[in-house]
Design a protein around this motif. Structure first.
Motif, short mmCIF file in Angstrom:
data_model
loop_
_atom_site.label_atom_id
_atom_site.label_comp_id
_atom_site.label_asym_id
_atom_site.label_seq_id
_atom_site.Cartn_x
_atom_site.Cartn_y
_atom_site.Cartn_z
N ALA A 104 19.96 0.91 -36.83
CA ALA A 104 19.32 -0.37 -36.45
C ALA A 104 17.84 -0.57 -36.51
CB ALA A 104 19.64 -0.82 -35.13
N ALA A 105 16.93 0.60 -36.25
CA ALA A 105 15.62 0.77 -36.22
C ALA A 105 15.11 0.88 -37.72
CB ALA A 105 15.21 2.09 -35.45
N PHE A 106 15.69 1.46 -38.44
CA PHE A 106 15.01 1.78 -39.75
C PHE A 106 15.57 1.12 -41.11
CE2 PHE A 106 14.29 5.77 -37.28
CZ PHE A 106 12.95 5.64 -37.07
N PHE A 107 16.54 0.24 -40.91
CA PHE A 107 17.50 -0.43 -42.07
C PHE A 107 16.16 -1.30 -42.71
CE2 PHE A 107 22.02 -0.66 -41.30
CZ PHE A 107 22.24 -0.15 -42.63
N ALA A 108 15.31 -1.92 -42.16
CA ALA A 108 14.21 -2.85 -42.81
C ALA A 108 13.19 -1.91 -43.35
CB ALA A 108 13.66 -3.59 -41.68
N LEU A 109 12.67 -0.71 -42.74
CA LEU A 109 11.90 0.24 -43.57
C LEU A 109 12.62 0.70 -44.76
CD1 LEU A 109 9.37 1.99 -43.70
CD2 LEU A 109 10.29 3.32 -42.23
N GLY A 110 13.92 1.03 -44.55
CA GLY A 110 14.61 1.85 -45.83
C GLY A 110 14.89 0.85 -46.84
N GLY A 111 14.86 -0.36 -46.54
CA GLY A 111 14.85 -1.45 -47.70
C GLY A 111 13.46 -1.63 -48.48
N ALA A 117 21.00 -2.10 -53.97
CA ALA A 117 19.99 -2.57 -54.77
C ALA A 117 20.39 -2.15 -56.26
CB ALA A 117 18.38 -2.48 -54.32
N VAL A 118 20.62 -0.83 -56.41
CA VAL A 118 21.27 -0.49 -57.62
C VAL A 118 22.09 -1.27 -58.17
CG1 VAL A 118 22.10 1.74 -58.81
CG2 VAL A 118 20.39 2.04 -57.38
N ILE A 130 13.08 -12.35 -53.68
CA ILE A 130 11.76 -12.79 -54.38
C ILE A 130 11.06 -11.46 -55.23
CG2 ILE A 130 9.44 -13.74 -53.95
CD1 ILE A 130 10.54 -15.28 -51.66
N GLY A 131 10.83 -11.75 -56.32
CA GLY A 131 10.28 -10.56 -56.92
C GLY A 131 11.03 -9.29 -57.20
N ARG A 132 12.32 -9.43 -57.33
CA ARG A 132 13.28 -8.28 -57.57
C ARG A 132 13.15 -7.30 -56.10
NH1 ARG A 132 11.21 -5.50 -61.55
NH2 ARG A 132 11.07 -3.40 -60.50
N SER A 133 12.92 -7.78 -55.05
CA SER A 133 12.85 -7.14 -53.66
C SER A 133 14.12 -6.93 -53.28
CB SER A 133 11.85 -7.75 -52.89
OG SER A 133 11.98 -8.89 -52.33
N TYR A 134 15.12 -6.37 -54.05
CA TYR A 134 16.40 -6.28 -53.36
C TYR A 134 16.63 -5.51 -52.40
CZ TYR A 134 17.55 -8.33 -58.10
OH TYR A 134 17.49 -9.21 -59.15
N GLY A 135 15.87 -4.25 -52.18
CA GLY A 135 16.12 -3.43 -51.16
C GLY A 135 15.54 -4.11 -49.85
N ILE A 176 17.15 -6.57 -44.64
CA ILE A 176 17.17 -7.52 -43.83
C ILE A 176 18.75 -8.05 -43.49
CG2 ILE A 176 16.93 -10.28 -43.39
CD1 ILE A 176 14.30 -9.76 -45.11
N THR A 177 19.47 -8.02 -44.31
CA THR A 177 20.85 -8.53 -44.17
C THR A 177 21.64 -7.55 -43.44
OG1 THR A 177 21.57 -7.64 -46.39
CG2 THR A 177 20.95 -9.80 -46.33
N GLN A 178 21.23 -6.47 -43.52
CA GLN A 178 21.95 -4.98 -42.80
C GLN A 178 21.60 -4.92 -41.74
OE1 GLN A 178 24.58 -3.15 -43.84
NE2 GLN A 178 24.48 -4.60 -45.70
#
Length: 529
Positions: free
Chosen positions: A69-76, A135-136, A396-401, A406-408
């Motif tokens: 929960a804490a690191f999903f956003a950073l990981g993306g 994202a891959v 936006i701008g291929r920021s798939y990660g 966000i979704t995760q």
């Protein structure tokens, strides 16, 4: 309303093998899905061998989920900046090394700290790996084939969650340490397939918003901790609400900070896209049913139906008998008609399936329940891929990660809320019904309540139940099994209600589609070979 015409994207690169890339990503994320359920099955063996307390074992389970929960956003975000393939490999290595260290935990006083720390590192590895892996897949497959590819991705990886109890039971019969060591060969296969697929790495050299990363980690970590501990600390505990409200306040501060940051961890402008916001709302409410069903159905199968842990895993596979094929149908509907039709259909089908399952839950017969379990799974399968894929397509701008992070995060937080609320409903309903059963046997109200509370806690405690309640007269066990089935009815009704809300959210989707032409309309920033 126009079709989206300001999205970017590439479909892999010259020489990339799409089948190998998809297989590599599936092997990688399979470890994270199986790990969500496999540890709970081995919990009794871990407690016995290492001498842990039940509360200590709870932290072993929760530390992984808290770290996610804490690191999903950073990981993306890191995946977008450093490259999706690179971070998928880094995340896989972090995950598998920490898995091996969990399996190598020494006996003695340091065992609990060792397990909690490396389970948290496992969660970090998963948070780095999963957004990058998804994202891959998005980059490798063109938008007109993306729905089918991600339907396979979510269908297979989601189905693996149900294999956790089965695999856990088999491995634990040898040694519980094997539930961690099994990740090593899986990770090796994932890395080899990824390298053979010749996936292009596409970094975007930009600053990383460490202030935002800290805020989201603290906010998500605190609020999820409060939800996880609500049944232990109590909903009337000041500490529970301090964590939940404090975490939400930090997340509110995050929004203010990100709006003023040049290179934010989470670009808030993505939420101006109505379709993206609706996709996430649908995911939030539908995940209230999807993720908790593994816990509730598994314990129900063991307590009310008298199944072994392995048999309970097979019971869960009925859900995926509907989920798997429906996810393929949902993916194809997305490719042809956009996300709105399959989300509307899926939320309705799922709501009906869970509601009918609730009606039949007290029959204590698999024959009476299986059509509705399959129907509930089909509903989730229909909506999950379209909602997730449509949200990622709108990056936006291929920021798939970043968008995957966000979704995760949304999905993870939703599951925490649902488990906390529905778990409390289950506990209180079961306590009341068991008390009535014991009083009908002639026990006074006070002792009956104490015994009922003790039985309910043993069945619904973190880590799940292990069959029919023990320490109770055999003449009462059957009625308690019925009581537990009755207590699960409002839980399933709550899941159906969540899907009804998801349906209402899906109706707000503008119906626009992301097409190959619209993806190509926006130049890709910072291209890299």
């Amino acid at each position: 309303m126009r079709d989206v015409s300001s999205r970017s994207g590439v479909s892999g690169g010259a020489g990339t093998s799409q089948p190998l890339a998809l297989a590599g990503m599936l092997f990688a994320v399979s470890m994270t899905f199986i790990d969500q359920t496999i540890v709970s099955i081995a919990a009794p063996s871990i407690i016995r061998e290492l001498g842990l307390s039940s509360s200590g074992m709870q932290w072993v389970v929760n530390s992984y989920l808290l770290s996610l929960a804490a690191f999903f956003a950073l990981g993306g975000r890191v995946a977008d900046v450093l490259g999706h393939r690179r971070m998928m490999l880094v995340g896989t290595v972090v995950f598998v090394v920490s898995s091996a260290l969990c399996g190598a935990v020494p006996e003695g006083g340091a065992a609990l700290a060792w397990l909690v720390v490396f389970r948290a590192v496992q969660g970090l590895g998963a948070a780095l790996m999963f957004p990058a892996a998804l994202a891959v897949v998005v980059e490798v497959f063109p938008v007109e084939r993306r729905g089918r590819a991600l339907a396979l991705f979510f269908g297979v990886s989601g189905g693996l969650t149900a294999l956790g109890p089965i695999l856990g039971g088999v491995l634990t019969s040898w040694t519980w340490r094997a539930i961690f060591w099994v990740n090593v060969p899986v990770a090796v296969v994932a890395v080899v397939l990824t390298l053979l697929a010749r996936i292009r790495n596409t970094p975007r050299p930009e600053p990383i918003d460490w202030q935002g990363a800290a805020l989201v980690a603290v906010g998500m970590g605190l609020s999820v901790l409060g939800l996880q501990q609500a049944q232990t600390w109590g909903w009337d505990s000041a500490l529970t609400w301090l964590c939940i409200i404090g975490g939400l306040a930090v997340l509110a501060l995050l929004v203010v900070v990100e709006l003023r940051t040049d290179h934010p961890l989470i670009s808030m402008q993505i939420f101006r896209d109505r379709a993206f916001s609706v996709d996430n709302a649908v995911l939030f409410f539908s995940m209230m049913a999807f993720v908790p069903v593994f816990f509730f159905a598994s314990v129900y199968a063991q307590v009310s139906l008298g199944y072994s842990p392995n048999e309970a895993g097979l019971y869960l596979l009925l859900f995926f008998a509907g989920f798997g094929p429906a996810s393929q149908i949902g993916g194809r509907m997305l490719d042809r008609r956009g996300a709105r039709p399959p989300m509307l259909l899926g939320t309705l089908v799922g709501a009906v399936g869970f509601a009918l399952w609730a009606v039949k839950i007290t029959d204590l017969s698999l024959g009476a329940q299986w059509p509705y379990i399959v129907l509930a799974g089909a509903g989730i399968g229909l909506l999950l891929t379209p909602a997730s894929t449509d949200a990622v397509n709108r990056a936006i701008g291929r920021s798939y990660g970043e968008v995957t992070g966000i979704t995760q995060t949304v999905r993870n937080y939703s599951a925490s809320v649902s488990l906390a609320v529905l778990g409390t409903v289950l506990l209180h309903t079961l306590t009341d019904r068991v008390q009535q059963t014991l009083e009908a046997q002639g026990l006074a109200a006070g002792p009956a309540h104490s015994a009922a509370d003790r039985i309910a806690q043993s069945i619904t405690g973190h880590g799940g139940g292990s069959g029919a309640p023990t320490g109770v007269d055999s003449s009462v066990v059957r009625q308690i099994q019925v009581d537990f089935a009755e207590a699960n009815r409002p839980v399933l009704i709550g899941m159906a209600a969540a899907l009804v809300v998801a349906y209402l959210c899906a109706r707000l989707h503008p119906g626009t589609r992301v097409t190959a032409a619209s993806e190509a309309a926006e130049p890709v920033p910072h291209p890299a070979p």
